[in-house]
Design a protein around this motif. Structure first.
Motif, short mmCIF file in Angstrom:
data_model
loop_
_atom_site.label_atom_id
_atom_site.label_comp_id
_atom_site.label_asym_id
_atom_site.label_seq_id
_atom_site.Cartn_x
_atom_site.Cartn_y
_atom_site.Cartn_z
N ASN A 127 0.82 -1.21 0.00
CA ASN A 127 0.00 0.00 0.00
C ASN A 127 0.86 1.27 0.00
O ASN A 127 0.56 2.23 -0.71
CB ASN A 127 -0.93 0.00 1.20
CG ASN A 127 -2.05 -1.01 1.08
OD1 ASN A 127 -2.36 -1.47 -0.02
ND2 ASN A 127 -2.67 -1.37 2.20
N VAL A 128 1.91 1.26 0.80
CA VAL A 128 2.79 2.42 0.87
C VAL A 128 3.47 2.65 -0.48
O VAL A 128 3.52 3.77 -1.00
CB VAL A 128 3.84 2.25 1.99
CG1 VAL A 128 4.92 3.33 1.89
CG2 VAL A 128 3.17 2.30 3.36
N MET A 129 4.00 1.58 -1.07
CA MET A 129 4.73 1.71 -2.33
C MET A 129 3.82 2.13 -3.47
O MET A 129 4.28 2.73 -4.45
CB MET A 129 5.43 0.39 -2.67
CG MET A 129 6.45 -0.08 -1.64
SD MET A 129 7.75 1.13 -1.29
CE MET A 129 8.66 1.15 -2.84
N ASN A 130 2.52 1.82 -3.33
CA ASN A 130 1.57 2.18 -4.38
C ASN A 130 0.79 3.45 -4.05
O ASN A 130 -0.18 3.79 -4.74
CB ASN A 130 0.60 1.03 -4.63
CG ASN A 130 1.25 -0.11 -5.38
OD1 ASN A 130 1.53 -0.01 -6.57
ND2 ASN A 130 1.51 -1.20 -4.69
N GLY A 131 1.19 4.13 -2.95
CA GLY A 131 0.59 5.40 -2.61
C GLY A 131 -0.83 5.32 -2.10
O GLY A 131 -1.59 6.28 -2.18
N LYS A 132 -1.21 4.15 -1.55
CA LYS A 132 -2.57 3.99 -1.04
C LYS A 132 -2.68 4.49 0.39
O LYS A 132 -1.70 4.45 1.15
CB LYS A 132 -2.98 2.52 -1.12
CG LYS A 132 -3.11 2.00 -2.54
CD LYS A 132 -3.60 0.56 -2.55
CE LYS A 132 -3.81 0.07 -3.96
NZ LYS A 132 -4.31 -1.33 -3.99
N PRO A 133 -3.87 4.98 0.79
CA PRO A 133 -4.05 5.47 2.16
C PRO A 133 -4.11 4.33 3.15
O PRO A 133 -4.22 3.16 2.78
CB PRO A 133 -5.40 6.21 2.09
CG PRO A 133 -6.13 5.51 1.00
CD PRO A 133 -5.10 5.12 -0.02
N GLY A 134 -4.06 4.68 4.46
CA GLY A 134 -4.24 3.69 5.50
C GLY A 134 -3.08 3.59 6.47
O GLY A 134 -3.27 3.21 7.63
N ALA A 135 -1.88 3.93 6.03
CA ALA A 135 -0.71 3.86 6.90
C ALA A 135 -0.39 5.24 7.47
O ALA A 135 -0.61 6.26 6.81
CB ALA A 135 0.50 3.32 6.15
N PRO A 165 9.85 -2.25 -6.82
CA PRO A 165 8.79 -3.03 -7.47
C PRO A 165 8.73 -2.74 -8.95
O PRO A 165 8.89 -1.60 -9.38
CB PRO A 165 7.51 -2.57 -6.75
CG PRO A 165 7.83 -1.21 -6.22
CD PRO A 165 9.30 -1.23 -5.88
N ASN A 166 8.54 -3.77 -9.73
CA ASN A 166 8.47 -3.62 -11.17
C ASN A 166 7.26 -4.39 -11.70
O ASN A 166 7.36 -5.21 -12.61
CB ASN A 166 9.75 -4.14 -11.82
CG ASN A 166 9.87 -3.70 -13.26
OD1 ASN A 166 9.18 -2.79 -13.70
ND2 ASN A 166 10.75 -4.37 -14.01
N ILE A 167 6.14 -4.11 -11.08
CA ILE A 167 4.92 -4.86 -11.36
C ILE A 167 4.47 -4.68 -12.80
O ILE A 167 4.13 -5.64 -13.49
CB ILE A 167 3.81 -4.44 -10.40
CG1 ILE A 167 4.23 -4.72 -8.96
CG2 ILE A 167 2.51 -5.14 -10.71
CD1 ILE A 167 3.29 -4.16 -7.93
N VAL A 223 8.83 2.48 6.13
CA VAL A 223 8.81 1.57 4.98
C VAL A 223 9.68 2.11 3.85
O VAL A 223 10.48 1.37 3.24
CB VAL A 223 7.36 1.36 4.49
CG1 VAL A 223 7.35 0.65 3.13
CG2 VAL A 223 6.57 0.55 5.50
N MET A 224 9.55 3.40 3.56
CA MET A 224 10.34 3.97 2.47
C MET A 224 11.83 3.96 2.78
O MET A 224 12.66 3.74 1.89
CB MET A 224 9.87 5.41 2.20
CG MET A 224 8.44 5.52 1.67
SD MET A 224 8.14 4.56 0.18
CE MET A 224 9.15 5.47 -1.00
N GLU A 225 12.18 4.16 4.07
CA GLU A 225 13.59 4.13 4.46
C GLU A 225 14.17 2.73 4.27
O GLU A 225 15.26 2.55 3.72
CB GLU A 225 13.72 4.56 5.92
CG GLU A 225 15.17 4.69 6.40
CD GLU A 225 15.76 3.36 6.86
OE1 GLU A 225 15.01 2.55 7.44
OE2 GLU A 225 16.98 3.12 6.62
N VAL A 226 13.41 1.71 4.73
CA VAL A 226 13.88 0.33 4.59
C VAL A 226 13.97 -0.06 3.12
O VAL A 226 14.94 -0.68 2.68
CB VAL A 226 12.95 -0.64 5.36
CG1 VAL A 226 13.31 -2.10 5.04
CG2 VAL A 226 13.02 -0.39 6.85
N ALA A 227 12.93 0.30 2.33
CA ALA A 227 12.94 -0.03 0.91
C ALA A 227 14.13 0.61 0.20
O ALA A 227 14.80 -0.03 -0.62
CB ALA A 227 11.63 0.42 0.26
#
Length: 340
Positions: A23-31, A50-52, A39-43
């Motif tokens: 959700n974070v990587m796809n810019g979805k709400p909730g976090a 992601p290369n979906i 999450v962004m720091e760890v990623a």
């Protein structure tokens, strides 16, 4: 070549679920903002990228999995859905959710709609599955897995639980406590699992040398209201010392029916359910029940479907998962007055 960093590894190091990472990587709400930053720091530190789109384009796929639930109001279906969502998030797949609400025509229409290339595969939770819909699914090239089918011999990949041994174990628990007058709430009669569970109850009783009193057996839909109403009648007319119900909501209705009749649970009356919904642990007293691993069922079914999407053949079309008796505080030996 460096090993590809997976979404599961990012989730583990960030201390969140794979779904949250997705959700974070796809810019979805909730976090929360703090979770997003972590999450962004760890990623970024791990080099996760992601290369979906590229992956799906190369494979001529949408990256979407369809799910058709019988409804979106029952905790039973929602727990399975949660397992599906967790598994798909880990696989970096998106989920498109529909509900048929017991409408066979709507269910078939949804299958036709999703089968037009909108999704890569479809999961169905406790579907109506009329013969025409089964034939449609068999004709389509759309991979499909059925979770808890109404007919256990449906000619499609399917996942069920061990209804028979689960109910035998739940019944045997009451017998071991000393109960002999045990009532049974069967559940909805158009489900083959209803008959299988009742067979488990019957066999447990007969192997213990106990009679199955037809007056203590009643059909009921999977609702609290029906459980309350039916148990009230059984208790008033035939005075059983315990009830086994084919679903937790019916069992919770039976608990309150016993109370309304002036009985204490479990001192005067015992109740066993089947499902282990969250309400079973949250009720007072906690409900003794046969646990269906609902979250795990969703994960296993999603995993099987993803294998089909990848072009792999399943080792078996019928996946059966086990059950577990969860003993809480709604069962005890029958009172001295009940056995005298």
């Amino acid at each position: 070549m460096a090993e590809r960093v997976t979404i599961a590894r990012v989730a583990a190091e960030a201390g969140v679920s794979a779904m949250t990472v997705s959700n974070v990587m796809n810019g979805k709400p909730g976090a929360s903002e703090e979770t997003r930053r972590r999450v962004m720091e760890v990623a970024g530190r791990l080099g996760y990228r992601p290369n979906i789109s590229a992956r799906n384009l190369k494979a001529s796929r949408t990256g979407l999995i369809g799910l058709i639930a019988l409804d979106l109001t029952s905790q039973y279906g929602l727990e399975i859905l949660r397992g599906v969502a967790d598994e798909l998030a880990d696989a970096e797949q998106e989920l498109l959710v529909n509900a048929s609400y017991h409408d066979a025509v709507r269910e078939k229409d949804r299958i036709e709609f999703l089968g037009r290339g909108l999704v890569d595969g479809v999961l169905m939770i406790a579907p109506v599955l009329e013969d025409e819909t089964v034939e449609l699914l068999r004709r389509q090239t759309l991979p499909c897995v059925i979770i808890d089918p109404r007919r256990l011999d449906v000619p499609l990949p399917r996942l069920t639980v061990d209804n028979y041994h689960g109910m035998r174990q739940g019944t045997q628990h009451l017998i071991d406590l000393g109960h002999t007058r045990i009532a049974y709430l069967r559940g909805e009669e158009d489900l083959e699992s209803t008959s299988v569970r009742f067979q488990g109850f019957e066999d447990a009783m007969r192997l213990a040398g106990l009679e199955v009193d037809a007056r203590l057996v009643a059909s009921c839909d999977f609702s609290y209201a029906c459980g309350f109403r039916t148990a009230t009648r059984l208790i008033a007319d035939h005075a059983p010392t315990a009830i086994v119900a084919g679903a937790d909501l019916m069992a919770l209705g039976a608990v309150d029916a016993a109370r309304a009749h002036g009985l204490k649970v479990p001192d005067d009356f015992s109740v066993v359910g089947f499902d282990d919904l969250p309400q079973a642990a949250q009720s007072f007293p906690g409900l003794t029940t046969v646990r269906q691993p609902l979250h795990d069922m969703g994960q296993k079914a999603a995993r099987a479907l993803l294998s089909l999407v990848e072009g792999q053949k399943l080792l078996m079309d019928h996946i059966e998962v086990g059950t577990q008796l969860v003993i809480r505080n709604s069962t005890a030996p029958p009172s001295a007055t009940a056995t005298s």
